[in-house]
Design an enzyme around this catalytic site. Structure first.
Site, PDB file in Angstrom:
ATOM      1  N   GLU A 223     -17.708  39.269   7.845  1.00  0.00           N
ATOM      2  CA  GLU A 223     -18.226  39.017   9.202  1.00  0.00           C
ATOM      3  C   GLU A 223     -17.260  38.203  10.064  1.00  0.00           C
ATOM      4  OE1 GLU A 223     -22.996  38.999   8.642  1.00  0.00           O
ATOM      5  OE2 GLU A 223     -21.982  37.266   7.761  1.00  0.00           O
TER       6      GLU A 223
HETATM    7  C1  ACM Z   1     -22.687  38.569   3.737  1.00  0.00           C
HETATM    8  O1  ACM Z   1     -23.891  38.774   3.555  1.00  0.00           O
HETATM    9  N1  ACM Z   1     -22.244  38.217   4.926  1.00  0.00           N
HETATM   10  C2  ACM Z   1     -21.728  38.704   2.676  1.00  0.00           C
END
Ligand code: ACM
Length: 508
Positions: free
Chosen positions: A303
């Site tokens: 992310e």
């Molecule tokens: C995640 O759930 N951002 C690895």
């Protein structure tokens, strides 16, 4: 008894007739590297039985007539390292290929005893073990659970309690998500403000906290005594607001952001163009690697929405090279597969869905093409922070809504990404993100019983997976959770027996 009263289900189980009786004259015999496991077994059995259960060398002649439990390490002639457990009326023999499998076999033996064995005070029970033969070995060598101690902090005592629960289920890796936007939870001598400033926050404005190096070492050593490897995660380049708030110079504009206590993701990034960033990583990875005897270091990489594509690739190339220089095998969330410059053998952790979305399957292929394997953590099946049902108070719902026990059980790691089969899969891992979880009771409620499903997927052969049988065995097994004083959600899918300990049942 037609199926094994053991979680996760063993490969081969056959029930005999009669019982072995554990008594105050029982002796545990073991030699060499079997001895620490024998001591662990004795410590496990003494509180509820009140028996002395001395551990003797295997060549010490037993007092005539005294029943023995014999633990040995030697070839079990199975496809992968495993254990053989034989219970007869006069003797229990547990043989394993190595100490880790001996420890796994001890968990099966423990579960053949009456549930009352889980109590911490002496119980008035006949300690009968049914005569059985078990031959068993794991499907996957990496059987993990992840705890997010960054969104909310959990102290070493709570982590040790979790390690004991993992051991019961033959889980052998604890992944600690140590850093995130909301908190930095491990002391680093060369960058002390990471904890002095960066550990004082938590989601919702709680007090935060962090592990001293002594705390972390205590966790690592306790884990090792439970045959569990600790994998530390330092999540970079995103998920770094706590570090960026602690050190203005890690920001491209030298200006520290405000501490963050919300639950959004994807807004922070280390400054990719500054050399100081790589000095910082070198220091952190060196200190963490020195504290961590296990082979793995997790670099996150997920992310990173505030990092441009070009910067991300440059960052991953440099950061992974630095981390690898400290002697660890690296793990990254599957986004890290965007890079074609990973150190050989870097492990990917898949957190897309049971049916892959976006380009997650391409990322997986990238790790495998670069000589790595995968850890499978599909979010809609095994993210233990997902709500059990829409009307639950705890948990999130972004991974396609609630995750029932059935969702947690009915998936296969080798059926997710086309072409990715058991040989490409190091194992599976059940993460618990803690945006909505801030105490041990809520933690256990989210984890149990879904983690038992995860353990069965990690350990038991695909052919042993059977939902009706699993839920029946789980119902029979639940008094063990009650005796161990583990909080669990009595989900509607299971016909639970009466609760033996009032107050343990859920609200659902
Ligand atoms: C995640 O759930 N951002 C690895």
């Amino acid at each position: 008894m037609t199926t094994a009263p053991v979680m996760p289900a063993p490969v081969h189980f056959s029930a005999g007739t009669g019982h072995y009786a554990l008594t105050d004259t029982t002796v545990i015999q073991a030699t060499g590297s079997a001895q620490p496991v024998a001591e662990y077994l004795a410590e496990l059995l003494r509180p509820a039985t009140g028996f002395p259960l001395p551990v003797a060398a295997a060549d010490t002649p037993a007092t005539p007539g005294s029943p023995t439990i014999e633990l040995t390490i030697g070839d079990t002639a199975q496809p992968t390292p495993g254990y053989l457990l034989s219970v007869t009326e006069t003797r229990i023999e547990l043989r394993a290929d190595d100490a880790a499998q001996l420890f796994a076999g001890v968990q099966s033996l423990r579960q053949l005893l009456p549930h009352a064995i889980e109590h911490h005070t002496v119980q008035d029970v006949d300690w009968l073990v049914p005569c059985v033969d078990i031959s068993d070995y794991p499907r996957f060598s990496y059987r993990g659970a992840m705890l997010d101690v960054a969104r909310h902090f959990f102290d070493a005592t709570t982590v040790k309690r979790y390690l004991d629960q993992m051991a019961l289920l033959k889980l052998n890796v604890l992944h600690l998500h140590l850093t995130d936007d909301q908190g930095w939870r491990i002391h680093i001598d060369s960058w002390p403000n990471l904890t002095a400033l960066g550990a004082t926050t938590a989601v919702g404005g709680g007090a935060g906290g962090f592990y001293t190096k002594a705390d972390y070492t205590e966790i690592v050593e306790y884990a090792a005594s439970r045959s569990i490897t600790v994998v530390p995660e330092i999540d970079v380049p995103g998920h770094t607001n706590a570090a960026l708030a602690a050190y203005p110079e890690l920001n491209c504009d030298d200006s520290a952001p405000a501490p963050y206590t919300g639950i959004e993701v994807g807004f922070s990034s280390l400054c990719i163009s500054k050399e100081l960033t790589y000095q910082f990583l070198d220091d952190v990875f060196r200190e963490i690697s020195e504290l961590t005897p296990g082979p793995y270091l997790h670099l996150g990489g997920d992310e990173s929405l505030a990092t441009s594509d070009e910067d991300y690739l440059e960052f991953i190339r440099r950061a992974t090279a630095i981390a690898a220089s400290h002697g660890k095998t690296l793990i990254g969330w599957h986004e890290m597969g965007r890079s074609r410059d990973l150190p050989a053998g870097t492990i990917g952790q898949y957190w897309s869905y049971v049916t892959p979305r976006d380009d997650a399957d391409t990322r997986v292929a990238s790790f495998i093409e670069q000589g790595g394997q995968m850890i499978m953590s599909p979010a809609d099946a095994i993210y233990l922070d997902m709500k059990y049902a829409g009307d639950e108070k705890l948990g999130l719902e972004w991974a396609d809504g609630p995750t029932t026990l059935n969702d947690a059980y009915n998936w296969d790691p080798a059926a997710i990404v086309s072409g990715v089969s058991d040989e490409h899969i190091l194992g599976i891992e059940a993460p618990l993100w803690t945006e909505t979880i801030d105490n041990v009771r809520d933690l256990e409620y989210m984890v149990f019983p879904r983690i038992i499903a995860a353990a069965e997927i990690a350990w038991s052969p695909r052919t042993a997976h059977d939902w009706a049988d699993f839920t029946r065995r789980l119902a029979d097994w639940s008094p063990r959770l009650d005796a161990a004083e583990i909080t669990y959600n009595r989900v509607k899918e299971v016909s639970w027996p009466e609760v033996s300990r009032p107050g343990m049942s859920s609200t659902s």
